[in-house]
Write a protein that holds these residues in place. Structure first.
Motif, short mmCIF file in Angstrom:
data_model
loop_
_atom_site.label_atom_id
_atom_site.label_comp_id
_atom_site.label_asym_id
_atom_site.label_seq_id
_atom_site.Cartn_x
_atom_site.Cartn_y
_atom_site.Cartn_z
N ARG A 202 1.06 -1.21 -0.13
CA ARG A 202 -0.28 -0.02 -0.26
C ARG A 202 0.92 1.57 -0.37
N LEU A 203 1.94 1.27 1.16
CA LEU A 203 2.74 2.24 0.92
C LEU A 203 3.26 2.40 -0.53
N GLN A 204 3.69 1.24 -1.15
CA GLN A 204 4.62 1.56 -2.50
C GLN A 204 3.59 2.41 -3.52
N ALA A 205 2.29 1.59 -3.14
CA ALA A 205 1.54 1.66 -4.48
C ALA A 205 0.81 3.20 -4.96
N MET A 206 1.18 4.21 -2.84
CA MET A 206 0.59 6.03 -2.67
C MET A 206 2.42 5.58 -3.57
N GLY A 207 3.42 5.90 -3.58
CA GLY A 207 4.43 6.80 -3.69
C GLY A 207 5.33 6.83 -3.08
N VAL A 208 4.73 6.41 -1.66
CA VAL A 208 6.10 6.04 -0.40
C VAL A 208 7.33 5.34 -1.11
N GLY A 209 8.81 5.97 -1.62
CA GLY A 209 10.13 5.09 -1.23
C GLY A 209 10.75 4.08 -0.09
N THR A 210 10.93 3.45 -0.74
CA THR A 210 12.21 2.25 1.04
C THR A 210 13.33 2.25 0.39
N ALA A 211 14.33 2.85 1.84
CA ALA A 211 15.62 1.98 1.36
C ALA A 211 16.73 1.37 2.12
N PHE A 212 17.12 0.48 2.73
CA PHE A 212 17.92 -0.28 3.54
C PHE A 212 18.94 0.23 3.89
N VAL A 213 18.69 0.03 5.88
CA VAL A 213 20.69 -0.09 6.14
C VAL A 213 20.93 -0.81 6.75
N THR A 214 22.00 -1.69 7.24
CA THR A 214 22.18 -2.88 7.92
C THR A 214 22.76 -2.28 8.99
N LEU A 215 21.25 -2.51 10.54
CA LEU A 215 22.93 -2.69 12.44
C LEU A 215 22.48 -3.52 12.45
#
Length: 354
Positions: A202-215
């Motif tokens: 749903r978030l992707q469909a409304m144009g919210v981007g995602t990025a990932f880090v690792t900790l």
């Protein structure tokens, strides 16, 4: 650390002891969640910002975000780090592997370590105790790579306040985020436990981007502050920020789009990887960053986080982010309403204080 723009050790700011005392509260034990909400995104969500406090459900998150926002997640995966090792004589030694310090050398907590001797068996893999660290952890040198054996030998290291019983099956899924990929944590980055594949879609469909880090979350995440804040030792945690993630965050900041950190572990990675101008640099290394009120924020505009325990470093971090007055009011609201605390509990969406 490659291309590190500033030291990744930051100590407590002056006044942190007084801030922690003002933030202190009595938490009834029954308010510490023993199980997560089902489905995951039906947990409560307290929205805290300049307009006050709003009570929502986590699956309402798309209503609270904007097209162009960038969510940054910690994709670290919890490893089955609790293992019963054996002495050559057959005696059991409870072991919690902490992290791989170098090839085939791990730090670990050993229960009954003084009686453990210098040789241990982890299934068919031999280990030698070669040293002791300042916090009492032991250094183990394994005869071969132990990682491929962990699934067969170990159990997930659930928080000590959870009575998990003897059956790990339910926790194999529930104590991992749905996007966990890179193995290495001994505790889950728990703010991410509220997300489901459907919510992410749903978030992707409304144009919210995602990025990932690792900790990779260490055992120090459970360590309360028992004395002076200035004397509290932050355990080193290993993190990685890729070029793609750094580019995505820096582009969002240039374009005036909001960066939303999912969890305090993501915050620690981002603030460790950013320079004083807020530019995030790719790289990897260890961080001992200790974020307390007075911290000069570099990256996130919003923070998704769970409700933390009294006398914890994480309580100081969220107060530094949202402002002490807001956090005191929010935690009082959480106590007045049926919010559940800590790793498996409910969530907050915090706006960064001016």
């Amino acid at each position: 650390m490659s291309d590190t723009p500033h030291p990744i050790t930051e100590h407590a700011n002056p006044g942190a002891d007084e801030a922690l005392a003002r933030l202190n509260f009595d938490l009834p034990p029954e308010r510490i969640a023993q199980t997560g909400a089902e489905p995951r995104d039906t947990s409560r969500l307290m929205v805290v910002g300049e307009s006050g406090i709003d009570h929502r459900i986590f699956r309402d998150l798309p209503d609270l975000l904007r097209t162009g926002d960038l969510l940054v997640f910690n994709e670290s995966r919890v490893i089955p780090a609790r293992i019963i090792a054996r002495k050559p004589t057959g005696g059991a030694v409870e072991t919690l592997l902490l992290r791989e310090e170098e090839a085939n050398v791990w730090s670990a907590y050993l229960k009954g370590a003084k009686r453990a001797g210098r040789d241990l068996l982890f299934g068919s893999v031999h280990a030698e105790v070669i040293g002791t660290l300042e916090d009492g952890a032991r250094l183990l040198r394994f005869s071969e790579d132990i990682k491929p054996h962990l699934d067969a030998l170990g159990r997930l290291p659930l928080p000590p306040y959870i009575d998990a019983g003897e059956d790990d099956a339910v926790w194999q899924d529930r104590y991992q985020t749905v996007y966990a990929r890179t193995a290495g944590s001994v505790a889950a980055p728990t703010a991410g436990l509220h997300f489901t594949p459907e919510l992410l879609a749903r978030l992707q469909a409304m144009g919210v981007g995602t990025a990932f880090v690792t900790l990779h979350v260490g055992a120090g995440t459970f360590k309360p502050i028992s004395g002076s804040v200035a004397e509290h030792t932050m355990h080193a945690e290993r993190y990685t920020v890729t070029s793609d993630t750094a580019d995505a965050i820096n582009a969002a900041r240039r374009e005036g789009r909001r960066v939303i950190a999912v969890g305090t572990t993501t915050v620690r990675a981002l603030e460790s990887a950013a320079d004083v101008n807020g530019t995030v640099h790719p790289g990897d290394g260890d961080t001992r960053i200790f974020i307390t009120p007075g911290h000069a924020w570099r990256v996130p505009d919003l923070l998704i986080t769970n409700l933390h325990l009294p006398n914890s470093t994480l309580l100081l971090l969220v107060a530094a982010f949202a402002g002490e007055d807001r956090i005191r009011a929010a935690y009082q609201a959480a106590l007045d309403h049926p919010y559940r605390f800590y790793s498996l509990g409910d969530a907050m969406l915090l706006q960064r204080a001016p």
